[in-house]
Design a protein around this motif. Structure first.
Motif, mmCIF file in Angstrom:
data_model
loop_
_atom_site.group_PDB
_atom_site.id
_atom_site.type_symbol
_atom_site.label_atom_id
_atom_site.label_comp_id
_atom_site.label_asym_id
_atom_site.label_seq_id
_atom_site.Cartn_x
_atom_site.Cartn_y
_atom_site.Cartn_z
ATOM 1 N N VAL A 16 60.079 24.064 6.168
ATOM 2 C CA VAL A 16 59.202 22.937 5.840
ATOM 3 C C VAL A 16 57.759 23.358 6.098
ATOM 4 O O VAL A 16 57.381 23.639 7.238
ATOM 5 C CB VAL A 16 59.565 21.692 6.682
ATOM 6 N N PHE A 17 56.981 23.395 5.023
ATOM 7 C CA PHE A 17 55.574 23.781 5.104
ATOM 8 C C PHE A 17 54.694 22.536 5.015
ATOM 9 O O PHE A 17 54.950 21.650 4.197
ATOM 10 C CB PHE A 17 55.179 24.688 3.937
ATOM 11 N N LEU A 51 60.882 22.663 -3.195
ATOM 12 C CA LEU A 51 60.613 21.244 -3.401
ATOM 13 C C LEU A 51 59.170 20.945 -3.019
ATOM 14 O O LEU A 51 58.653 21.515 -2.056
ATOM 15 C CB LEU A 51 61.543 20.391 -2.537
ATOM 16 N N LYS A 52 58.524 20.076 -3.774
ATOM 17 C CA LYS A 52 57.157 19.645 -3.476
ATOM 18 C C LYS A 52 57.198 18.169 -3.098
ATOM 19 O O LYS A 52 57.796 17.357 -3.810
ATOM 20 C CB LYS A 52 56.242 19.843 -4.685
ATOM 21 N N SER A 53 56.546 17.819 -1.980
ATOM 22 C CA SER A 53 56.528 16.425 -1.554
ATOM 23 C C SER A 53 55.673 15.589 -2.501
ATOM 24 O O SER A 53 54.723 16.079 -3.111
ATOM 25 C CB SER A 53 55.995 16.300 -0.122
ATOM 26 N N LYS A 57 51.465 16.964 0.450
ATOM 27 C CA LYS A 57 51.200 17.604 1.739
ATOM 28 C C LYS A 57 52.338 18.485 2.240
ATOM 29 O O LYS A 57 52.263 19.008 3.347
ATOM 30 C CB LYS A 57 50.908 16.533 2.794
ATOM 31 N N GLY A 58 53.368 18.635 1.441
ATOM 32 C CA GLY A 58 54.498 19.419 1.901
ATOM 33 C C GLY A 58 55.144 20.223 0.796
ATOM 34 O O GLY A 58 55.106 19.864 -0.376
ATOM 35 N N VAL A 59 55.730 21.339 1.208
ATOM 36 C CA VAL A 59 56.575 22.167 0.352
ATOM 37 C C VAL A 59 57.780 22.528 1.210
ATOM 38 O O VAL A 59 57.631 22.891 2.378
ATOM 39 C CB VAL A 59 55.854 23.443 -0.125
ATOM 40 N N VAL A 60 58.965 22.416 0.632
ATOM 41 C CA VAL A 60 60.189 22.731 1.352
ATOM 42 C C VAL A 60 60.946 23.796 0.581
ATOM 43 O O VAL A 60 61.090 23.704 -0.637
ATOM 44 C CB VAL A 60 61.081 21.474 1.522
#
Length: 109
Positions: A16-17, A51-53, A57-60
């Motif tokens: 989780v980025f 995956l992009k939130s 604000k997130g990349v998984v």
């Protein structure tokens, strides 16, 4: 097609980025490119999903490897070290989780 099942005795990486919204696409593209050019060629690699939130604000990354050793061998290579180094320049933070699939549920028709 990615298969997620507890019967598959693989190791799952959930990374989780956290990223600035203006850099989300850059990070996702970087991860996809590195998967295509390097990770997918590593022994024991099974699959990866990026995956992009919705809030930007997130990349998984959800990735599967045949074993913990396969993941560890990949991350120790020159390409794996470069991936971590370059990825942390784009992302604000990363939380790496190595897991086994414990259970899955799906719609039974």
């Amino acid at each position: 097609m990615v298969t997620i099942t507890k019967e598959q005795k693989s190791i799952t990486l959930v990374n989780v980025f956290t990223v600035a919204p203006e850099r989300q696409e850059e990070l996702a593209a970087f991860l996809i490119q590195n998967t295509d050019e390097f990770i997918s060629k590593c022994l024991g690699f099974i699959s990866a999903s990026v995956l992009k939130s919705i809030d930007g604000k997130g990349v998984v990354v959800y990735a599967q490897y045949e074993s913990l050793e396969a993941f560890q061998n990949m991350i120790k290579t020159e390409g794996g070290l470069k991936l971590v180094e370059e990825g942390t320049k784009i992302a604000e933070s990363a939380q790496r989780n190595l897991c086994y699939v414990y259970d899955t549920r799906d719609l039974q028709l």
